[in-house]
Motif scaffolding. Structure first.
Motif, PDB file in Angstrom:
ATOM      1  N   ASP A  34      48.356 -18.859  14.302  1.00 49.20           N
ATOM      2  CA  ASP A  34      48.326 -19.591  13.032  1.00 49.20           C
ATOM      3  C   ASP A  34      46.899 -19.906  12.613  1.00 49.20           C
ATOM      4  OD1 ASP A  34      51.116 -19.702  12.918  1.00 49.20           O
ATOM      5  OD2 ASP A  34      51.182 -21.543  14.109  1.00 49.20           O
ATOM      6  N   SER A  35      46.717 -20.088  11.326  1.00 45.75           N
ATOM      7  CA  SER A  35      45.425 -20.519  10.815  1.00 45.75           C
ATOM      8  C   SER A  35      45.187 -21.974  11.221  1.00 45.75           C
ATOM      9  CB  SER A  35      45.390 -20.409   9.293  1.00 45.75           C
ATOM     10  OG  SER A  35      46.269 -21.361   8.714  1.00 45.75           O
ATOM     11  N   PRO A  36      43.925 -22.420  11.241  1.00 48.17           N
ATOM     12  CA  PRO A  36      43.647 -23.825  11.579  1.00 48.17           C
ATOM     13  C   PRO A  36      44.387 -24.804  10.671  1.00 48.17           C
ATOM     14  CG  PRO A  36      41.634 -22.544  11.694  1.00 48.17           C
ATOM     15  CD  PRO A  36      42.679 -21.629  11.128  1.00 48.17           C
ATOM     16  N   SER A  37      44.495 -24.501   9.394  1.00 50.00           N
ATOM     17  CA  SER A  37      45.199 -25.409   8.476  1.00 50.00           C
ATOM     18  C   SER A  37      46.676 -25.494   8.817  1.00 50.00           C
ATOM     19  CB  SER A  37      45.009 -24.952   7.030  1.00 50.00           C
ATOM     20  OG  SER A  37      45.523 -23.656   6.831  1.00 50.00           O
ATOM     21  N   THR A  38      47.284 -24.372   9.237  1.00 50.09           N
ATOM     22  CA  THR A  38      48.690 -24.380   9.629  1.00 50.09           C
ATOM     23  C   THR A  38      48.884 -25.172  10.902  1.00 50.09           C
ATOM     24  OG1 THR A  38      49.091 -22.241   8.589  1.00 50.09           O
ATOM     25  CG2 THR A  38      50.665 -22.942  10.254  1.00 50.09           C
ATOM     26  N   ARG A  39      47.965 -25.056  11.856  1.00 50.62           N
ATOM     27  CA  ARG A  39      48.047 -25.843  13.089  1.00 50.62           C
ATOM     28  C   ARG A  39      47.984 -27.331  12.775  1.00 50.62           C
ATOM     29  NH1 ARG A  39      43.454 -22.266  16.145  1.00 50.62           N
ATOM     30  NH2 ARG A  39      44.660 -20.337  16.359  1.00 50.62           N
TER      31      ARG A  39
ATOM     32  N   LYS B 112      38.070 -27.481  11.796  1.00 52.44           N
ATOM     33  CA  LYS B 112      37.987 -26.140  11.228  1.00 52.44           C
ATOM     34  C   LYS B 112      37.158 -25.254  12.141  1.00 52.44           C
ATOM     35  CE  LYS B 112      38.293 -27.577   6.387  1.00 52.44           C
ATOM     36  NZ  LYS B 112      37.649 -27.516   5.060  1.00 52.44           N
ATOM     37  N   ASN B 113      37.628 -24.009  12.323  1.00 49.88           N
ATOM     38  CA  ASN B 113      36.811 -23.077  13.100  1.00 49.88           C
ATOM     39  C   ASN B 113      35.750 -22.450  12.199  1.00 49.88           C
ATOM     40  OD1 ASN B 113      38.092 -21.084  11.617  1.00 49.88           O
ATOM     41  ND2 ASN B 113      39.476 -20.505  13.261  1.00 49.88           N
TER      42      ASN B 113
ATOM     43  N   SER C 201      35.288 -19.410  11.146  1.00 47.02           N
ATOM     44  CA  SER C 201      35.761 -18.502  10.095  1.00 47.02           C
ATOM     45  C   SER C 201      36.318 -19.269   8.914  1.00 47.02           C
ATOM     46  CB  SER C 201      36.824 -17.554  10.662  1.00 47.02           C
ATOM     47  OG  SER C 201      37.966 -18.282  11.080  1.00 47.02           O
ATOM     48  N   GLU C 202      36.953 -20.407   9.197  1.00 50.46           N
ATOM     49  CA  GLU C 202      37.506 -21.204   8.105  1.00 50.46           C
ATOM     50  C   GLU C 202      36.402 -21.899   7.314  1.00 50.46           C
ATOM     51  OE1 GLU C 202      41.289 -24.199   7.484  1.00 50.46           O
ATOM     52  OE2 GLU C 202      40.047 -24.449   9.248  1.00 50.46           O
TER      53      GLU C 202
ATOM     54  N   LYS D  98      34.809 -19.333   5.028  1.00 55.51           N
ATOM     55  CA  LYS D  98      35.721 -18.575   4.175  1.00 55.51           C
ATOM     56  C   LYS D  98      35.269 -18.665   2.726  1.00 55.51           C
ATOM     57  CE  LYS D  98      40.670 -18.094   3.189  1.00 55.51           C
ATOM     58  NZ  LYS D  98      42.016 -18.666   3.454  1.00 55.51           N
TER      59      LYS D  98
END
Length: 298
Positions: free
Chosen positions: A50-55, A89-90, A92-93, A96
Motif C-alpha cells: 500500500d501507499s503511505p497514505s493508504t497505510r 511520508k516516505n 517517494s511520496e 511526488k
C-alpha cells in the motif's frame, strides 16, 4: 456517482478484514494489546504494498474503531492500542510531482500510438475537448446526448459533485464526430453510449478498466508522474483561460462550484447559449489538432 460514505465503509471493512486475517480469526478486542498492535504495524502494515497514505488511512480506521468500542463500553476508555504510531511520508511520496496540465508537445505525444482498449481513444478525445471527468464520460447514456443546430448537447448526470451535474455544448468537429458515431437515435435512452465498457473495481465503475488502460498508454508514451487523465481537464481549463474566456463561464462548463452566495442561491445556472459560446471557443494549436484527428481515425 458512488457515495463517499459507501466508499469509506468499504475501505474500513477491508481494513478490519485484514486485521482479522492477521490475528487468525475473531478475538476479544481487549486481547489486542499495544504490543500486538505494534507487531501488526511492523510486520503487516509497513510491509504491505500500500501507499503511505493508504497505510495511514488504515491505521486511522483501526484507531477510530477502538474509540467507538470504548464509547460503547466494549473496551476500557483510554486504552486504544492503535494510538501513538507515526507513519511518516516516505521519500517517494515527498518528492511526488504535483499534478498539472499537459503541455502542447505532451498532447501530441499522448494522442499518438495505437491503444487497443475499447473506446479509450474516444474517451480521451471527449476528455480533451469537454474537460469532463473520466467517470462522467464513461457513464454517459444514449439519452444524455442530443443534437441541435450543429451542436451536441451532452448532459452530465453522474458527477462527483452537485456542481458537476451540467449540460455541455460541444461544437468542435472532432468530439462532435465521436458523439455522432456513438449516438443511436432509435436505441433505448438508458443504454450506455460506450456499450462495450464493463464495470470494475469494488464500486463497479465503468471507468475503472478505461482508467487502467489510459495509464498504460500514457506510460508507454513516456508521460508519467505529473500527468493523468484528469490533466486533460486541467489542460482544457488552462486553454480556456488563455483564450480569455470568462472565469464564471469556465466554471459552469467544467462543473466547478462558484463560491459566492449570489451564484449558489440566486443564479439559475448556465444557459445553453452561454455553454454553446464556450464550446465554440474550444480549440488547440494546429499540431495538437492534427495529432488528435489522426489518433481518432486509426
Amino acid at each position: 456517482m458512488t457515495s463517499p460514505v459507501k466508499t469509506v465503509q468499504f475501505q474500513r471493512r477491508q481494513t478490519y478484514k485484514e486485521l482479522r486475517s492477521y490475528l487468525g480469526g475473531d478475538l476479544d478486542p481487549n486481547s489486542v494489546t499495544a504490543a500486538l498492535a505494534a507487531a501488526y504495524v511492523d510486520e503487516r502494515l509497513l510491509k504491505s504494498p500500500d501507499s503511505p497514505s493508504t497505510r495511514r488511512r488504515k491505521l486511522s480506521a483501526l484507531g477510530a474503531f477502538w474509540e467507538w468500542m470504548a464509547l460503547r463500553c466494549y473496551t476500557p476508555k483510554g486504552m486504544n492500542p492503535w494510538k501513538g504510531f507515526r507513519l511518516g511520508k516516505n521519500e517517494s511520496e515527498r518528492t511526488k510531482p504535483k499534478k498539472r496540465p499537459y503541455t502542447m508537445p505532451e498532447l501530441v505525444a499522448l494522442f499518438s500510438g495505437n491503444p487497443t482498449y475499447p473506446a479509450l481513444r474516444e474517451v480521451m478525445v471527449l476528455g480533451l475537448y469537454t474537460g469532463a471527468r473520466i467517470d462522467e464520460i464513461c457513464s454517459l447514456a444514449q439519452g444524455d446526448i442530443r443534437f441541435e443546430g450543429g451542436i451536441a448537447y451532452m448532459q452530465i448526470v453522474k458527477s462527483k459533485t452537485n456542481a458537476g451535474a451540467r449540460t455541455l455544448a460541444i461544437a468542435h468537429l472532432i468530439p462532435l464526430a465521436v458523439l455522432k458515431k456513438r449516438h443511436r437515435r432509435n436505441g433505448p435512452a438508458t443504454a450506455q453510449l460506450f456499450h462495450e465498457l464493463k464495470g470494475g473495481g469494488y464500486d463497479k465503475k465503468l471507468s475503472w478498466h478505461v482508467g487502467q488502460a489510459f495509464r498504460y498508454h500514457r506510460n508507454g508514451r513516456g508521460l508519467t508522474g505529473a500527468t493523468d487523465f484528469h490533466s486533460l481537464r486541467r489542460t482544457l481549463i488552462t486553454r480556456l483561460e488563455s483564450l480569455g474566456i470568462d472565469q464564471v463561464h469556465i466554471a459552469r462548463y467544467v462543473g466547478h462550484s462558484l463560491p459566492t452566495l449570489a451564484f449558489q442561491v440566486y443564479s439559475g445556472g448556465a444557459t445553453e447559449a452561454t455553454q454553446a459560446a464556450t464550446g465554440r471557443a474550444i480549440g488547440y494549436p494546429h499540431e495538437v489538432e492534427k495529432a488528435v484527428a489522426s489518433f481518432i481515425k486509426q
